[in-house]
Scaffold this motif. Sequence first.
Motif, short mmCIF file in Angstrom:
data_model
loop_
_atom_site.label_atom_id
_atom_site.label_comp_id
_atom_site.label_asym_id
_atom_site.label_seq_id
_atom_site.Cartn_x
_atom_site.Cartn_y
_atom_site.Cartn_z
N GLU A 7 11.92 102.96 -2.68
CA GLU A 7 11.92 101.92 -3.71
C GLU A 7 10.50 101.48 -4.03
O GLU A 7 9.67 101.27 -3.14
CB GLU A 7 12.73 100.73 -3.24
N PHE A 8 10.23 101.34 -5.31
CA PHE A 8 8.94 100.87 -5.80
C PHE A 8 9.16 99.56 -6.55
O PHE A 8 9.97 99.49 -7.46
CB PHE A 8 8.32 101.92 -6.74
N GLU A 9 8.46 98.49 -6.15
CA GLU A 9 8.61 97.18 -6.78
C GLU A 9 7.26 96.69 -7.30
O GLU A 9 6.28 96.63 -6.55
CB GLU A 9 9.17 96.16 -5.78
N ARG B 90 9.13 91.42 -13.57
CA ARG B 90 8.91 92.42 -12.54
C ARG B 90 9.66 93.70 -12.87
O ARG B 90 10.51 93.74 -13.77
CB ARG B 90 9.37 91.89 -11.18
N ARG B 91 9.31 94.75 -12.09
CA ARG B 91 9.92 96.06 -12.28
C ARG B 91 10.29 96.62 -10.91
O ARG B 91 9.47 96.57 -9.98
CB ARG B 91 8.96 97.00 -13.00
N ASP C 187 14.60 99.39 -13.23
CA ASP C 187 15.07 98.10 -13.71
C ASP C 187 13.89 97.22 -14.12
O ASP C 187 12.86 97.18 -13.43
CB ASP C 187 15.87 97.37 -12.62
N TYR C 188 14.06 96.48 -15.22
CA TYR C 188 13.04 95.56 -15.71
C TYR C 188 13.65 94.15 -15.77
O TYR C 188 14.74 93.96 -16.30
CB TYR C 188 12.56 95.97 -17.11
N TYR C 189 12.92 93.15 -15.25
CA TYR C 189 13.37 91.77 -15.24
C TYR C 189 12.38 90.91 -16.01
O TYR C 189 11.16 91.14 -15.96
CB TYR C 189 13.49 91.25 -13.80
N VAL D 165 16.79 92.82 -17.98
CA VAL D 165 16.75 93.01 -19.43
C VAL D 165 16.83 94.48 -19.82
O VAL D 165 17.16 94.81 -20.94
CB VAL D 165 15.47 92.40 -20.02
N LEU D 166 16.55 95.39 -18.87
CA LEU D 166 16.61 96.81 -19.20
C LEU D 166 16.85 97.61 -17.92
O LEU D 166 16.21 97.36 -16.90
CB LEU D 166 15.31 97.28 -19.85
#
Length: 281
Positions: A244-246, A256-257, A265-267, A274-275
């Motif tokens: 996992e990459f955050e 964040r991603r 995932d995009y927040y 959101v995406l």
Amino acid sequence: FRARLQDRTGNIGDWTGWIKGQSNANADDYLESIGDGFLTDKDGDRLTGDIDTNIEAIIQNALANNATVEHQWAQYGTVRADILIVKTTIAEVDRGLAELRTQVQVQIDDVTAVLEDKLTATIDADGATAIHTLKAGIRINDVFYNAGMSIAVLAETGKPVITRIGFNANQFVLMSGSGDKQYSPFAVINGQVFISDAFIQDASITSAKIANASIGTAKLSDRLSSDNYSPGMQGLSINFRTGEFELNGNSPGQGRRVMTNIRDDYYNGSNQLVLRIGKLR
């Protein structure tokens, strides 16, 4: 963090605003503090100081302290060679000192080569110290070049006890192996550290170059993260076990991603998804 005050009668004030902070991750600041502390202590001052090459002055000072002096020397023109051993013992009402000093020295004109082995044990009103220094030096045109090591225990009054081994040299080289198969797994050259192979449980690294001359092969078994990383809040984290990459902003609320092997995932700043790209569940 944030805080609020409570007086002796139990009245509680309002909370202050949040104050952001983090521990210092700059290694240079720590090393500067460690170095300054060493240099200002007795063992560091003695290790880094020049060796006194004035044999006559050393002998006169020793005799003034009722020390025992053994001196062997030879001279031919401007060439002089000395071996000096000075033994000093002092016992008084409130202090004691025992010191053994051996000095080997040769001089030609304005060039002097010298080695000094000095052991000193003291107890007085300031505490107790045991210091052993082994030094080598060459003086050329009044410029002194010095290398050496010290072993010391400092138990000074009102201070924590310090046990320390110190080295002073432009090059520190550790050799391993035997015969014609000797090699250096560890060396420090002019302030830069070279390590052939290392196993590190936990490390804080300000800047790293991987597979680009600085680190040929890196085995990272768990996680790599920035010094300001907070899960779901700020900073960067790469989890090598889960893949996992955050990636967060440099402070909370900037979005964040999160990326795994199956989706991206995009927040937004409110931590709302959101995406999503890839596998939905």
